[in-house]
Write an enzyme that holds these catalytic residues in place. Sequence first.
Site, PDB file in Angstrom:
ATOM      1  N   ARG A  13      23.718 -70.584 -40.509  1.00 30.95           N
ATOM      2  CA  ARG A  13      23.866 -69.266 -39.894  1.00 30.95           C
ATOM      3  C   ARG A  13      23.769 -69.360 -38.363  1.00 30.95           C
ATOM      4  O   ARG A  13      24.412 -68.596 -37.650  1.00 30.95           O
ATOM      5  CB  ARG A  13      22.835 -68.291 -40.444  1.00 30.95           C
ATOM      6  CG  ARG A  13      21.389 -68.739 -40.262  1.00 30.95           C
ATOM      7  CD  ARG A  13      20.403 -67.738 -40.802  1.00 30.95           C
ATOM      8  NE  ARG A  13      19.046 -68.279 -40.804  1.00 30.95           N
ATOM      9  CZ  ARG A  13      17.966 -67.531 -40.794  1.00 30.95           C
ATOM     10  NH1 ARG A  13      18.063 -66.211 -40.789  1.00 30.95           N
ATOM     11  NH2 ARG A  13      16.767 -68.086 -40.808  1.00 30.95           N
ATOM     12  N   SER A  40      19.081 -62.091 -38.465  1.00 34.87           N
ATOM     13  CA  SER A  40      19.307 -62.976 -39.615  1.00 34.87           C
ATOM     14  C   SER A  40      20.626 -63.725 -39.507  1.00 34.87           C
ATOM     15  O   SER A  40      20.747 -64.862 -39.969  1.00 34.87           O
ATOM     16  CB  SER A  40      19.280 -62.165 -40.913  1.00 34.87           C
ATOM     17  OG  SER A  40      17.997 -61.636 -41.154  1.00 34.87           O
ATOM     18  N   GLU A  61      27.648 -51.226 -45.163  1.00 39.21           N
ATOM     19  CA  GLU A  61      28.665 -52.273 -45.144  1.00 39.21           C
ATOM     20  C   GLU A  61      30.075 -51.751 -45.401  1.00 39.21           C
ATOM     21  O   GLU A  61      31.043 -52.231 -44.794  1.00 39.21           O
ATOM     22  CB  GLU A  61      28.316 -53.360 -46.164  1.00 39.21           C
ATOM     23  CG  GLU A  61      27.076 -54.161 -45.838  1.00 39.21           C
ATOM     24  CD  GLU A  61      25.789 -53.530 -46.336  1.00 39.21           C
ATOM     25  OE1 GLU A  61      24.729 -54.174 -46.201  1.00 39.21           O
ATOM     26  OE2 GLU A  61      25.837 -52.389 -46.875  1.00 39.21           O
ATOM     27  N   PHE A  86      26.056 -58.498 -49.965  1.00 36.07           N
ATOM     28  CA  PHE A  86      26.352 -57.108 -49.627  1.00 36.07           C
ATOM     29  C   PHE A  86      27.693 -56.954 -48.912  1.00 36.07           C
ATOM     30  O   PHE A  86      28.320 -55.898 -48.987  1.00 36.07           O
ATOM     31  CB  PHE A  86      25.229 -56.531 -48.772  1.00 36.07           C
ATOM     32  CG  PHE A  86      23.868 -56.715 -49.394  1.00 36.07           C
ATOM     33  CD1 PHE A  86      23.682 -56.535 -50.754  1.00 36.07           C
ATOM     34  CD2 PHE A  86      22.783 -57.085 -48.626  1.00 36.07           C
ATOM     35  CE1 PHE A  86      22.443 -56.716 -51.347  1.00 36.07           C
ATOM     36  CE2 PHE A  86      21.530 -57.264 -49.210  1.00 36.07           C
ATOM     37  CZ  PHE A  86      21.357 -57.083 -50.568  1.00 36.07           C
ATOM     38  N   ASP A 120      13.923 -64.164 -51.757  1.00 35.96           N
ATOM     39  CA  ASP A 120      14.561 -62.850 -51.853  1.00 35.96           C
ATOM     40  C   ASP A 120      15.048 -62.535 -53.268  1.00 35.96           C
ATOM     41  O   ASP A 120      15.258 -61.372 -53.613  1.00 35.96           O
ATOM     42  CB  ASP A 120      15.739 -62.750 -50.881  1.00 35.96           C
ATOM     43  CG  ASP A 120      15.288 -62.657 -49.438  1.00 35.96           C
ATOM     44  OD1 ASP A 120      14.065 -62.560 -49.206  1.00 35.96           O
ATOM     45  OD2 ASP A 120      16.143 -62.692 -48.541  1.00 35.96           O
ATOM     46  N   ARG A 170      21.067 -69.711 -45.192  1.00 32.00           N
ATOM     47  CA  ARG A 170      19.808 -69.447 -44.492  1.00 32.00           C
ATOM     48  C   ARG A 170      18.997 -70.702 -44.141  1.00 32.00           C
ATOM     49  O   ARG A 170      18.441 -70.773 -43.047  1.00 32.00           O
ATOM     50  CB  ARG A 170      18.964 -68.515 -45.348  1.00 32.00           C
ATOM     51  CG  ARG A 170      17.586 -68.217 -44.803  1.00 32.00           C
ATOM     52  CD  ARG A 170      16.821 -67.362 -45.796  1.00 32.00           C
ATOM     53  NE  ARG A 170      15.539 -66.916 -45.285  1.00 32.00           N
ATOM     54  CZ  ARG A 170      14.691 -66.163 -45.978  1.00 32.00           C
ATOM     55  NH1 ARG A 170      15.008 -65.777 -47.203  1.00 32.00           N
ATOM     56  NH2 ARG A 170      13.540 -65.796 -45.459  1.00 32.00           N
TER      57      ARG A 170
END
Length: 317
Positions: A13, A40, A61, A86, A120, A170
């Site tokens: 990322r 993020s 979104e 998402f 998560d 991530r």
Amino acid sequence: MKPLICNELKDTRSGFGAGLAEAGEKNDQIIALCADVTGSLKMGDFKKAHPDRFIQTGIAEANMIGISAGLALSGKIPFAGAFAGFITGRVYDQIRMTVAYSNLNVKIAGSHAGVTVGEDGATHQIMEDIGLMKGLPNMVVINPCDYNQTKAATIAAAEYVGPVYLRFGRPAVPNFTPADQKFVIGKANMLNEGKDVTIIATGHLVYPALEAAYQLEQEGISAEVINIHTIKPLDSESILKSAAKTRCVVTAEEHLMNGGLGDSVCQLLCRNLPTAVEMVAVDDHFGESGKPFQLMEKFGLDKEHIILAAKKAMQRK
């Protein structure tokens, strides 16, 4: 094959953030949009340098994709960023109708893909996004393997005219590809030549594929390793050439078996060169909460499972 030595760990990322910032310096038509996850997705440098070209849409979104489509129609190059779960599943209809169907120059950046989102849990660990996005006509699907390649892929996506889905993650992973690489959309990277088995990997599974090849070599097995960073358009020529040589293939990806890289490779081979294939991927399960690399091990997404798959594929050829 030389022993693998990689002392640098960086998250993909951050490669996206660095690539977006560099592309934004080169081209003032690039607009960045984010759904309340600027930190993020490491989009902060772009926001700081170009506040007039950064749009914070909030957790909306679908609206962000609609805005991106409008920007593209006005000649801008929008990068719409959010968590992969998402930015694909939640807004698939908007992507299908306003971006892909109209063939608009929108770049969709999906971070935190796969089980390596970790704690998560299943709601965030999308593992069907590649299948969703590659099923759309006109859509390019890119899944780079490390920081350097993600940076280069982001810059290449900015230069490409048309819809692009860019997938990254991530956790900090080995950063082992060249910093000065030229990223060519649709052209695979040959990482190690071999003659006994072909290992075709993407994303976070590329480095474990190289580790597997090194260990297999110690056992007298010569493994060819190909990095498929672009899942659509697929580099059919490179895959068929390698499969013709080894006559057995392993695919490796942090995704469901259904709809992912392995699915594309199997379609290609069954139509052109029937070949023994083993797939290292998640077999029809949702994810769960846990430490990222413990989950990779639990779901069989590691070096050891690639080695087992390679030996099984060789027995079948």
